[in-house]
Each structure stands twice: as structure tokens, then as C-alpha cells.
Enzyme design. Structure first.
Site, PDB file in Angstrom:
ATOM      1  N   ASN A 102     -32.074  27.243 -44.737  1.00 37.51           N
ATOM      2  CA  ASN A 102     -31.771  25.835 -44.454  1.00 37.51           C
ATOM      3  C   ASN A 102     -30.252  25.725 -44.361  1.00 37.51           C
ATOM      4  O   ASN A 102     -29.558  25.718 -45.375  1.00 37.51           O
ATOM      5  CB  ASN A 102     -32.311  24.957 -45.585  1.00 37.51           C
ATOM      6  CG  ASN A 102     -31.880  23.505 -45.425  1.00 37.51           C
ATOM      7  OD1 ASN A 102     -31.423  23.094 -44.367  1.00 37.51           O
ATOM      8  ND2 ASN A 102     -32.032  22.728 -46.491  1.00 37.51           N
TER       9      ASN A 102
ATOM     10  N   LYS B  73     -28.543  23.246 -43.461  1.00 35.74           N
ATOM     11  CA  LYS B  73     -28.057  21.879 -43.688  1.00 35.74           C
ATOM     12  C   LYS B  73     -27.044  21.514 -42.596  1.00 35.74           C
ATOM     13  O   LYS B  73     -27.166  21.976 -41.472  1.00 35.74           O
ATOM     14  CB  LYS B  73     -27.459  21.744 -45.092  1.00 35.74           C
ATOM     15  CG  LYS B  73     -28.355  22.343 -46.169  1.00 35.74           C
ATOM     16  CD  LYS B  73     -27.949  21.913 -47.524  1.00 35.74           C
ATOM     17  CE  LYS B  73     -28.729  22.717 -48.553  1.00 35.74           C
ATOM     18  NZ  LYS B  73     -28.643  22.154 -49.874  1.00 35.74           N
TER      19      LYS B  73
ATOM     20  N   HIS C 154     -37.006  17.218 -47.859  1.00 44.03           N
ATOM     21  CA  HIS C 154     -35.920  17.828 -48.645  1.00 44.03           C
ATOM     22  C   HIS C 154     -35.313  16.780 -49.576  1.00 44.03           C
ATOM     23  O   HIS C 154     -35.198  15.608 -49.203  1.00 44.03           O
ATOM     24  CB  HIS C 154     -34.857  18.407 -47.708  1.00 44.03           C
ATOM     25  CG  HIS C 154     -33.882  19.281 -48.434  1.00 44.03           C
ATOM     26  ND1 HIS C 154     -32.840  18.767 -49.168  1.00 44.03           N
ATOM     27  CD2 HIS C 154     -33.827  20.630 -48.573  1.00 44.03           C
ATOM     28  CE1 HIS C 154     -32.180  19.775 -49.717  1.00 44.03           C
ATOM     29  NE2 HIS C 154     -32.753  20.911 -49.375  1.00 44.03           N
TER      30      HIS C 154
ATOM     31  N   GLU D 164     -32.408  16.078 -50.334  1.00 39.57           N
ATOM     32  CA  GLU D 164     -31.253  15.347 -49.786  1.00 39.57           C
ATOM     33  C   GLU D 164     -31.715  14.219 -48.862  1.00 39.57           C
ATOM     34  O   GLU D 164     -31.099  13.160 -48.811  1.00 39.57           O
ATOM     35  CB  GLU D 164     -30.310  16.334 -49.058  1.00 39.57           C
ATOM     36  CG  GLU D 164     -29.585  17.220 -50.076  1.00 39.57           C
ATOM     37  CD  GLU D 164     -29.207  18.594 -49.569  1.00 39.57           C
ATOM     38  OE1 GLU D 164     -29.216  18.842 -48.349  1.00 39.57           O
ATOM     39  OE2 GLU D 164     -28.908  19.460 -50.432  1.00 39.57           O
TER      40      GLU D 164
ATOM     41  N   GLU E 191     -38.321  22.882 -54.959  1.00 41.35           N
ATOM     42  CA  GLU E 191     -36.875  22.921 -55.098  1.00 41.35           C
ATOM     43  C   GLU E 191     -36.446  21.944 -56.190  1.00 41.35           C
ATOM     44  O   GLU E 191     -36.270  20.738 -55.918  1.00 41.35           O
ATOM     45  CB  GLU E 191     -36.199  22.521 -53.781  1.00 41.35           C
ATOM     46  CG  GLU E 191     -36.563  23.410 -52.609  1.00 41.35           C
ATOM     47  CD  GLU E 191     -35.487  23.374 -51.533  1.00 41.35           C
ATOM     48  OE1 GLU E 191     -34.972  24.438 -51.201  1.00 41.35           O
ATOM     49  OE2 GLU E 191     -35.149  22.281 -51.059  1.00 41.35           O
TER      50      GLU E 191
ATOM     51  N   GLY F 118     -27.820  23.907 -54.808  1.00 41.55           N
ATOM     52  CA  GLY F 118     -26.377  23.926 -54.560  1.00 41.55           C
ATOM     53  C   GLY F 118     -25.538  23.898 -55.827  1.00 41.55           C
ATOM     54  O   GLY F 118     -24.328  23.696 -55.765  1.00 41.55           O
TER      55      GLY F 118
ATOM     56  N   SER G 181     -30.343  27.552 -55.409  1.00 43.77           N
ATOM     57  CA  SER G 181     -29.398  28.605 -55.809  1.00 43.77           C
ATOM     58  C   SER G 181     -30.032  29.991 -55.854  1.00 43.77           C
ATOM     59  O   SER G 181     -29.692  30.814 -56.711  1.00 43.77           O
ATOM     60  CB  SER G 181     -28.724  28.249 -57.143  1.00 43.77           C
ATOM     61  OG  SER G 181     -28.036  27.014 -57.023  1.00 43.77           O
TER      62      SER G 181
ATOM     63  N   GLY H 107     -27.139  27.573 -49.382  1.00 46.80           N
ATOM     64  CA  GLY H 107     -25.807  28.182 -49.307  1.00 46.80           C
ATOM     65  C   GLY H 107     -25.807  29.652 -48.922  1.00 46.80           C
ATOM     66  O   GLY H 107     -25.006  30.091 -48.084  1.00 46.80           O
TER      67      GLY H 107
END
Ligand code: PEP
Length: 256
Positions: free
Chosen positions: A9, A11, A96, A98, A168, A174, A214, A236
Site C-alpha cells: 500500500n 498510500k 483502510h 486512514e 491492521e 506507521g 509496521s 512504509g
């Protein structure tokens, strides 16, 4: 044997040139390699058609990070499921944390998005996960069950069976605070028993449930070795091939 999946992902990262370079780098790194999992990448919308071009003749699957709940029309700034499918993308991330936190996407909205994706033949990667305060209050299992209940609503088992679920925990995304393999496994087992109860044993047994939060090259083997963890959704660490490849290659070291 359930599917084993490592999904990226990206992002809102990488301009067009950088993104297409990352796709090419990944294709190059995987060329001729026998890998033990499926690889999915979810770049921003602007990369989809260029990425699809570069992914031809590879087994890497393309995904979008979001879709409109509406079919088409006067919805400025939105991108429809049909548009996404027309680029060659096969999957879409829905739910997600976010999107839930910053764009107010609740269970009802996510239900519509799931239906829209399915009707266009896009495979949803549906994300669930609790906030830190919900875990500390001991509500994490209920939170995740409710997220599944609200978004799945009356969708039938045949359609649920086509999805991928990603657990998640919001506190791990993150932050560098990965859930321990035991904590992640406990929730994955909970999700699988939820699926068994609602949709039957074969849906539950077949559903890939990915861990996200993470996840990196150092913790992937211990996470993926858990009986109910079928891979990862990677943020990330998916933005550079040298960080993403060790997560894909982690599957070579997992025996279960
Ligand atoms: C994500 O946002 O899907 C994610 C798992 O991010 P990260 O790997 O950076 O925690």
C-alpha cells in the site's frame, strides 16, 4: 492450502516517474525468481495504467487504494470501480483506517464500496483494526467483529469468499510498533472464527487474512509463521524494493 499474499500500500507517495520506476524495479527484482507468495501492489490512481503496462507478462497483481461508492456521474474528484477495472487493476483496498479516520468512511459507506467493487469484478482487500484505546479497554475483538458485521451486512457467502481481509491495528500503522505475532494471531483466529460462524467453514478456511502495521523484513517471518496469518499489507516498507523484497522472501523461510 490458502493463498499467501504480500501486498503493498503505497498510500499518497511517489510522483509518476518515481512510482513507475518503483514498479519497474520490483519487476526486475522478481524476474526469474521463484517466490512462495502472490504479490499485489496498490499505487495511487495516477500510476495505475502505467503500472499495468509494466506488469504485463508478470504475476504481480495491481490494486487501487480506494473507489467511489457511486457508479458514475457528477462526483468530482472520485474514481469509479469501472474506471479502475479498465486500467487492468484486479483488487482494491477498502476500509483502510486512514479512510475511516480522515474521510469519515463508516460501515454503511464501506458496505456500498464493497458491493461496487464486487459488481465490477474487483477483489476487495478489506481492512479492519482497533484503535489503541479500544484495545486498552479490552474491546478489540468486538470492534473488529462490528467492522466486519457493518461492512459485510447482507453480502452473501459466495461474494465474501472472493475477498481478502487485512487486520491492521491502528496503533501499529506507521508507528514502528508492530503487533507481536501472538497478538496478531489471536485476532486473525478471531476473524476466522467470525467467518466460520457467519459464512461457514469453507469460506473461513479459504479466506486470506493479512497482517498490516509496521511489518518489515525483520518481523515478517515470525508474523507469517502464525497459523492464521496469510501474509501482509505493507505500507512504509513497500516504498523501496530493498525493503519490500525481504518481506516477499520471508515466505521462503516459513514452513507451516
Ligand atoms: C498500512 O497503512 O496499510 C500499513 C500497514 O502501513 P505501515 O506498514 O507503514 O505500518
Amino acid at each position: 492450502m490458502r493463498e499467501k499474499i504480500v501486498a503493498a500500500n503505497w498510500k499518497m507517495n511517489k510522483d509518476l516517474t518515481e512510482g513507475l520506476q518503483l514498479v519497474s524495479d520490483l519487476v526486475e527484482s522478481l524476474k526469474g525468481k521463484k517466490i512462495a507468495c502472490e504479490v499485489i501492489i496498490a499505487p495511487p490512481f495516477i500510476h495505475l495504467s502505467g503500472a499495468a503496462e509494466r506488469l504485463k507478462e508478470t504475476d504481480i497483481v495491481l490494486a487501487a487504494q480506494n473507489i467511489a461508492k457511486e457508479e458514475n456521474g457528477a462526483f468530482t474528484g472520485e474514481v469509479s470501480a469501472q474506471m479502475i477495472a479498465s486500467t487492468g487493476a484486479k483488487c482494491v483496498i477498502i476500509g483502510h483506517s486512514e479512510r475511516r479516520a480522515y474521510y469519515g468512511e463508516n460501515g454503511a459507506v464501506l458496505h456500498e464500496k464493497l458491493l461496487r467493487a464486487i459488481s465490477e469484478g474487483l477483489r476487495p482487500i478489506f481492512c479492519v483494526g482497533e484503535q489503541l484505546n479500544e484495545r486498552e479497554a479490552g474491546k478489540h475483538f468486538d470492534v473488529v467483529s462490528n467492522q466486519l458485521t457493518e461492512a459485510f451486512n447482507a453480502i452473501g457467502a459466495d461474494k465474501i469468499a472472493q475477498m481478502i481481509i487485512a487486520y491492521e491495528p491502528v496503533w501499529a500503522i506507521g508507528t514502528g510498533k508492530t503487533a507481536s505475532p501472538e497478538i496478531a494471531e489471536e485476532m486473525h483466529a478471531h476473524i476466522r472464527s467470525f467467518l466460520k460462524e457467519r459464512y461457514g467453514e469453507s469460506v473461513a478456511k479459504k479466506m486470506p487474512i493479512l497482517y498490516g502495521g509496521s511489518c518489515n523484513g525483520s518481523n515478517a517471518v515470525s508474523l507469517f509463521s502464525q497459523p492464521n496469518i496469510d501474509g501482509g499489507l505493507i505500507g512504509g516498507a513497500s516504498l523501496a524494493v530493498e525493503k519490500f523484497m525481504p518481506i516477499i522472501e520471508a515466505w521462503d523461510q516459513v514452513h507451516k
